[in-house]
Design a protein around this motif. Structure first.
Motif, short mmCIF file in Angstrom:
data_model
loop_
_atom_site.label_atom_id
_atom_site.label_comp_id
_atom_site.label_asym_id
_atom_site.label_seq_id
_atom_site.Cartn_x
_atom_site.Cartn_y
_atom_site.Cartn_z
N GLN A 21 56.57 40.82 57.49
CA GLN A 21 57.23 41.15 58.76
C GLN A 21 57.49 42.65 58.86
OE1 GLN A 21 57.12 39.34 61.14
NE2 GLN A 21 58.21 37.43 61.00
N SER A 24 54.05 44.22 59.54
CA SER A 24 53.49 43.96 60.87
C SER A 24 54.29 44.63 61.99
CB SER A 24 53.37 42.45 61.12
OG SER A 24 54.64 41.86 61.27
N LEU A 25 55.59 44.77 61.81
CA LEU A 25 56.42 45.41 62.83
C LEU A 25 56.61 46.90 62.55
CD1 LEU A 25 59.04 42.56 63.26
CD2 LEU A 25 57.27 43.22 64.89
N ARG A 26 55.97 47.39 61.47
CA ARG A 26 56.00 48.81 61.10
C ARG A 26 57.43 49.34 60.97
NH1 ARG A 26 51.78 51.21 60.29
NH2 ARG A 26 52.39 53.29 60.95
N GLN A 27 58.22 48.57 60.25
CA GLN A 27 59.61 48.97 60.02
C GLN A 27 59.72 49.68 58.67
OE1 GLN A 27 61.51 45.17 60.30
NE2 GLN A 27 61.63 45.26 62.54
N ASN A 33 66.57 46.11 55.80
CA ASN A 33 65.51 45.41 56.53
C ASN A 33 64.91 44.28 55.69
OD1 ASN A 33 66.05 47.22 58.52
ND2 ASN A 33 64.18 48.40 58.27
N TRP A 37 64.85 40.26 56.71
CA TRP A 37 63.64 39.46 56.79
C TRP A 37 63.58 38.39 55.70
CZ3 TRP A 37 61.47 38.91 61.10
CH2 TRP A 37 61.46 39.94 62.03
N LEU A 56 62.44 39.46 69.70
CA LEU A 56 60.98 39.66 69.62
C LEU A 56 60.28 39.10 70.86
CD1 LEU A 56 60.26 38.94 65.84
CD2 LEU A 56 60.12 41.15 67.02
N GLY A 60 59.14 42.29 72.01
CA GLY A 60 58.00 42.41 71.11
C GLY A 60 58.26 43.24 69.87
N LYS A 61 59.48 43.73 69.71
CA LYS A 61 59.79 44.54 68.54
C LYS A 61 61.29 44.49 68.27
CE LYS A 61 60.42 48.75 71.17
NZ LYS A 61 60.28 50.15 71.24
N LEU A 62 61.66 45.01 67.10
CA LEU A 62 63.06 45.19 66.74
C LEU A 62 63.25 46.66 66.43
CD1 LEU A 62 63.66 42.18 64.31
CD2 LEU A 62 64.60 42.44 66.59
N THR A 63 64.11 47.31 67.19
CA THR A 63 64.39 48.73 66.94
C THR A 63 65.33 48.87 65.76
OG1 THR A 63 66.34 48.77 68.36
CG2 THR A 63 64.19 49.20 69.43
#
Length: 195
Positions: A21, A24-27, A33, A37, A56, A60-63
Motif C-alpha cells: 500500500q 502503490s500510493l507512493r507514501q 504510515n 497500513w 480512497l 483516490g489517495k491519502l495525503t
C-alpha cells in the motif's frame, strides 16, 4: 512449532500488504504510515479501514494530513490507553506495597502491646533489683524496635506519597495531551470518527 510458523507467515502477509500500500500510493515509509497500513491489513480496526476506504474512494489517495488524522484518531489513543494502564498498575503496586508495610507495622504494634502487658505483670511481681533491670532492658529493646518500625513505616509512606504524586503528574500529563489532541482539531477528529 507449526503454530509459530503460521503466525510468522500470517504477520509477514500483513507486512507485505502494508508495504504494498505504501508503494502503490507512493507514501513515505515511516513508522506511522507502516502502522496504519499494517493495522489496515489485519482488519482488526474496522473504523480505520472504513475511513481509509471512503477517503480512497472519494479522492483516490491519502495525503499526509489524512494519514496524520487517521493515526491520531484511530491509533494514538491506543498508546495513551496503554500508558494509563501502566500508571494504574504502578498505583496498584504502590498500594499493595503500602498495605504490606502497614500489615507488618500492625503486627509489630501487637507484639509491642503484648510486651508492655507482660512487663506490667512482671513489674508488679518483681522481687529484686536484677529482675527490675531485666524487665526495663526488655522494655527498652521493645521500644527501640517499635521506634525503628515506626521510622521505617514513616520513610516508606513518604516514598509512597512521592511516587503517587509522580504518578498523578503522569496522569495529568496524559490528560493534558488528550485535551491538546482533541482541542483545535476536535471537530475534524469527530468528523473522522463519524461524530
Amino acid at each position: 512449532m507449526i503454530k509459530v510458523l503460521d503466525e510468522h507467515e500470517r504477520t509477514m502477509a500483513f507486512a507485505e500488504v502494508a508495504l504494498g500500500q505504501i508503494r502503490s500510493l507512493r507514501q513515505t515509509a515511516i513508522p506511522r504510515n507502516y502502522e496504519i497500513w499494517y493495522v489496515y491489513a489485519t482488519g482488526y480496526n474496522a473504523p480505520l479501514n472504513k475511513i481509509i476506504n471512503e477517503t480512497l474512494a472519494r479522492s483516490g489517495k491519502l495525503t499526509e494530513a489524512d494519514l496524520e488524522q487517521i493515526y491520531e484518531t484511530y491509533l494514538s489513543h491506543i498508546k495513551t490507553t496503554d500508558r494509563i494502564d501502566k500508571v494504574g498498575a504502578r498505583v496498584i503496586g504502590e498500594i499493595d506495597d503500602v498495605m504490606k508495610v502497614l500489615g507488618d507495622a500492625l503486627g509489630m504494634t501487637s507484639a509491642y502491646d503484648a510486651s508492655l502487658s507482660g512487663a506490667t505483670a512482671k513489674l508488679s511481681s518483681a522481687k529484686s533489683r536484677d529482675q527490675l533491670k531485666t524487665i526495663v532492658e526488655a522494655l527498652l529493646r521493645s521500644t527501640s524496635e517499635m521506634r525503628e518500625t515506626n521510622k521505617a513505616l514513616e520513610d516508606r509512606l513518604t516514598l509512597s506519597k512521592n511516587e503517587i504524586s509522580n504518578l498523578q503528574q503522569s496522569l495529568e500529563a496524559i490528560r493534558a495531551e488528550l485535551w491538546r489532541n482533541l482541542g483545535d482539531d476536535g471537530v475534524r477528529k469527530a468528523a473522522y470518527r463519524g461524530g
